[in-house]
Design a protein around this motif. Structure first.
Motif, mmCIF file in Angstrom:
data_model
loop_
_atom_site.group_PDB
_atom_site.id
_atom_site.type_symbol
_atom_site.label_atom_id
_atom_site.label_comp_id
_atom_site.label_asym_id
_atom_site.label_seq_id
_atom_site.Cartn_x
_atom_site.Cartn_y
_atom_site.Cartn_z
ATOM 1 N N ASP A 45 37.143 40.844 36.829
ATOM 2 C CA ASP A 45 37.806 41.891 36.956
ATOM 3 C C ASP A 45 39.055 41.862 36.452
ATOM 4 N N GLN A 46 40.036 42.776 36.638
ATOM 5 C CA GLN A 46 41.203 42.738 36.054
ATOM 6 C C GLN A 46 42.453 42.296 36.839
ATOM 7 N N ASP A 62 38.436 39.904 31.235
ATOM 8 C CA ASP A 62 37.980 41.279 31.767
ATOM 9 C C ASP A 62 37.048 42.093 30.730
#
Ligand code: ADP
Ligand code: ASP
Ligand code: MG
Length: 412
Positions: free
Chosen positions: A105-106, A140
């Motif tokens: 994820d970020q 990401d």
């Protein structure tokens, strides 16, 4: 061909000679007929140095650039180890996390793994290459470099082992396995041959850094056998396995410590329903992690509320606590970062009384004051002055007989 994933930590790749030594161990595994994927950390001290540089450059380093910087340590090691393997006549290829297909994820600096696209790794293995992957990092969906949090190479390794359905994930480090307490603090600590995923999870959550907690979660979820062992000896280490495979159920199996916490107290908080929710909601909304909580007995409608947070989050928590204290009409807020949390852990504690009593008596005999207490089914934690950490660990280790024969719980 059976796949083995081998992860080498910072001390294990601490200089050129050690990287050559790691290459030899990898080659021995390759010669034994395995496909080998190696996951490496940055050389010892490098990540700390990079974090220091970021903090020197900026009071609040930009999250994306922070990850670009701190991920470079691992990139050095993959290249050096691949060179060592190639010079020894073994084809090897280095991969950054992104190149290896580690998609996260970020959430910069604490990214979570979403999936691993293993195609490139598989192609290299099919080409008889040793695959050398940079731990602790991924990217990401927009291709930004992300990192997984301190100690994250363990998680990279176990996740890759799960994705490749490897036979084993070997975690090579600077101690011979998982011990009854940190062997660098408690000289009499005993190496465990096996430990259950659940106990290892509890130990990791209480500060035992030999495995990052998320790596144990991956191991448990995907059934990856994890073998923690020393880079510098051939001895068997510790197997992290499902509870059903455990030989013995210990009442107390380890003593752990965590020096990385700080204590915040809100003094004379009005003692009315809903106050705790009002205090902790904004703290958790800010992504901050509260651990132990103690509320004192109410005096004249007011009580003190004390809680602990990771030390590096204290600076963020304090202004939030101040604001809430003002809003709620509390007297003041104070903080203290000279504490440590010491815990005794054991699956067998579930059905055994008397562990808490013995723990508190032992500490009191040493003149150690207990400031906070927290319990769960399989652990008891106390917060004490940090300077007593070693003394507390050693005396508890002795009191529960952990250096000698294990204390085995009765069958029922
Ligand atoms: P690496 O760089 O290989 O990832 P870490 O420093 O992250 O190694 O983890 C290994 C260290 O964990 C050991 O040097 C030891 O001091 C510490 N440690 C703490 N508790 C324990 C324990 N119960 N058993 C083994 N090691 C422990
Ligand atoms: N190099 C990173 C750290 O020091 C990741 C790791 O070693 O696991 O936290
Ligand atoms: Mg580590």
């Amino acid at each position: 061909m059976p796949i083995v994933v081998q992860k080498f930590g910072g001390t294990s790749v601490g200089d050129i000679d050690r990287i050559r030594h790691v290459a030899k161990r990898v080659i021995a595994t390759k010669r034994a007929g395995h496909d080998v994927v190696v996951v490496v950390s940055a050389m010892a001290g490098v990540t700390d140095h990079l974090v220091g540089l970021a903090n020197e450059m900026s009071d609040a380093p930009h999250a994306r650039e922070y990850d670009v910087l701190v991920s470079t340590g691992e990139q050095q090691t993959v290249a050096l180890l691949s060179m060592a393997l190639q010079d020894a006549g073994f084809p090897a290829r280095s991969f950054t996390g992104a190149q290896a297909g580690m998609r996260t994820d970020q959430a910069h600096s604490r990214a979570r793994i979403r999936r691993i696209d293993t195609e490139k790794i598989r192609l290299a293995l099919a080409d008889d290459q040793v695959v050398v992957v940079a731990g602790f990092q991924g990217s990401d969906d927009d291709g930004n470099i992300t990192t997984l949090g301190r100690g994250g190479s363990d998680t990279s390794a176990v996740a890759i082992a799960a994705a490749l359905d490897a036979d084993v994930c070997e975690i090579y480090t600077d101690v011979e396995g998982v011990f009854t307490s940190d062997p660098n603090v408690v000289p009499k600590a005993r190496k465990l041959d096996r430990i259950s995923y659940d106990e290892m999870l509890e130990m990791a959550s209480l500060g035992t850094k030999v495995l990052q907690i998320r790596s144990v979660k991956f191991g448990k979820r995907y059934g990856v056998p994890i073998h923690v062992r020393s880079t510098f000896s051939e001895k068997e280490g510790t197997w992290v396995v499902p509870e059903t495979e455990m030989m013995e159920s210990l009442v107390v199996s380890s003593v752990t410590y965590n020096r990385n916490e700080a204590k915040v107290t809100i003094h004379l908080l009005p003692d009315t329903p809903g106050v705790a929710a009002q205090v902790f909601a904004p703290i958790s909304e800010a992504g901050l992690l509260v651990d132990v909580i103690v509320q004192n007995v109410s005096r004249e409608g007011h009580s003190d509320l004390t809680f602990t947070v990771p030390r590096e989050q204290l600076a963020q928590v304090l202004p939030i606590a101040q604001k809430i204290a003002e809003e709620l009409g509390a007297e003041s807020v104070s903080s203290d970062d000279g504490i440590a949390k010491v815990s005794v852990v054991g699956l067998g504690m579930k059905d055994h009384a008397g562990v808490a009593g013995r723990m508190f008596r032992t500490l009191s005999n040493e003149g150690i004051n207990i400031e906070m207490i927290n319990t769960s089914e399989i652990k008891i934690s106390v917060v004490i002055r940090e300077k007593y950490t070693e003394l507390a660990c050693r005396s508890l280790h002795e009191a529960f007989g952990l250096g000698d024969a294990p204390m085995v719980a009765e069958e029922h």
